[in-house]
Design an enzyme around this catalytic site. Structure first.
Site, PDB file in Angstrom:
ATOM      1  N   GLY A  37      41.982 -26.762  41.339  1.00  0.00           N
ATOM      2  CA  GLY A  37      41.705 -26.061  42.587  1.00  0.00           C
ATOM      3  C   GLY A  37      40.267 -26.221  43.037  1.00  0.00           C
TER       4      GLY A  37
ATOM      5  CG  ASN B 242      39.497 -22.900  35.961  1.00  0.00           C
ATOM      6  OD1 ASN B 242      40.450 -23.577  36.285  1.00  0.00           O
ATOM      7  ND2 ASN B 242      38.639 -22.426  36.844  1.00  0.00           N
TER       8      ASN B 242
ATOM      9  CG  HIS C  64      49.110 -22.377  39.286  1.00  0.00           C
ATOM     10  ND1 HIS C  64      50.105 -23.156  38.729  1.00  0.00           N
ATOM     11  CD2 HIS C  64      48.041 -23.212  39.457  1.00  0.00           C
ATOM     12  CE1 HIS C  64      49.673 -24.394  38.595  1.00  0.00           C
ATOM     13  NE2 HIS C  64      48.422 -24.451  39.018  1.00  0.00           N
TER      14      HIS C  64
END
Length: 287
Positions: free
Chosen positions: A40, A48, A265
């Protein structure tokens, strides 16, 4: 300039891999585990996995690269074979660190990288954990709204904080209220790095043939892949369809599947405690 969101005591380095600089952060001792982040806008390795590194480092040597095109790694990607390009550079990271084999943990784009590396060189992968990996059944249906939003980030009127916030709160997670504004702010700043804007690392396939190369469910090697694999998929994933988990479990001979309720997600971030426990157990052989 990439915002640094990291646990303390991480060793940082820039590794020269095939003429590119790959940023790597490390912590912990034990069997090596590479954490591969998603694709992304504004993504990077340590940010992350900010909710997972400290816990997983209790029993493992945790290695967190910024994938090519992201964070503090060299920008630019080979759009003709992006998964292969990622896998080649992460394999190069293993080489530079002197590692014959490692566990791979990959989310989304990072999951596709891990799977491609395992298919190309299964002897380099010990165990593998995939969270909503990319490239699963992508040519068998139209792109999801979440994937379309992601691919449109740098097109049209270009990147904006509003576009990024919509992607994150609407498509990336199940509960939008859990994402603090600071996460969106830092990712937005990273997403507008001029080098990234000039060469977005995640783009639409340029042809039908290129798209077919990105669909792992059409790769016959899956049925022969010996690497023990745990697939975690958010049941409410709006970027990569949860049905992809069953596709992998049906095709891979040594694959466990766990579908996570009320999760989008970003399994490792949204359900960090569950993820950390499942991941640590699986990597230690406690299936």
């Amino acid at each position: 300039m990439t915002t640094r969101i990291q646990p303390p005591s991480m060793h940082e380095s820039l590794l020269d891999v095939a003429g590119k600089k790959i940023f790597v952060a490390e912590t912990g001792d034990g069997p090596p585990v590479l954490l591969l982040h998603g694709g992304g806008p504004g993504a990077s390795g340590v940010s992350n996995y900010s909710r997972n590194i400290a816990e997983l480092a209790k029993g493992h040597r945790i290695i967190v690269p910024d994938l090519p095109g992201y964070g503090r790694s060299t920008k630019g990607m080979d759009g003709t074979d992006p998964f292969g390009y990622l896998a080649d550079h992460i394999r190069g990271v293993l080489d530079r660190l002197g590692l014959d084999k490692a566990h791979l943990v990959g989310n989304s784009y990072g999951g596709a990288c891990a799977l491609r590396l395992a298919l190309d060189t299964p002897d380099r992968v010990d165990r593998m954990v995939l969270m909503g990996p990319g490239g699963i059944g992508t040519t068998r249906a139209l792109p999801t709204p979440g994937l379309t939003s992601l691919l449109n980030y740098y097109t049209g009127d270009g990147p904006s904080r509003l576009k990024l916030e919509k992607f994150i709160r609407t498509y990336l997670v199940f509960n939008a209220a859990e994402v603090p504004a600071s996460v969106i702010d830092s990712r937005y700043q990273d997403s507008i790095d001029p080098e990234v804007v000039a060469n977005p690392p995640l783009t639409r396939p340029k042809s039908l043939r290129a798209a077919w190369k990105l669909d792992f469910t059409r790769d016959k090697r899956l049925a022969r892949l010996p690497v023990p694999t745990l697939v975690l998929w958010g049941a409410a994933d709006k970027v990569n369809r949860p049905s992809g988990g069953r596709m992998l479990a049906d095709r891979m001979p040594n694959c466990d599947l766990y579908e996570v309720a009320n999760t989008g997600h970003w399994v490792q971030w949204e359900r960090a405690e569950l993820f950390n426990g499942l991941c640590a157990d699986f990597l230690a052989g406690r299936r």
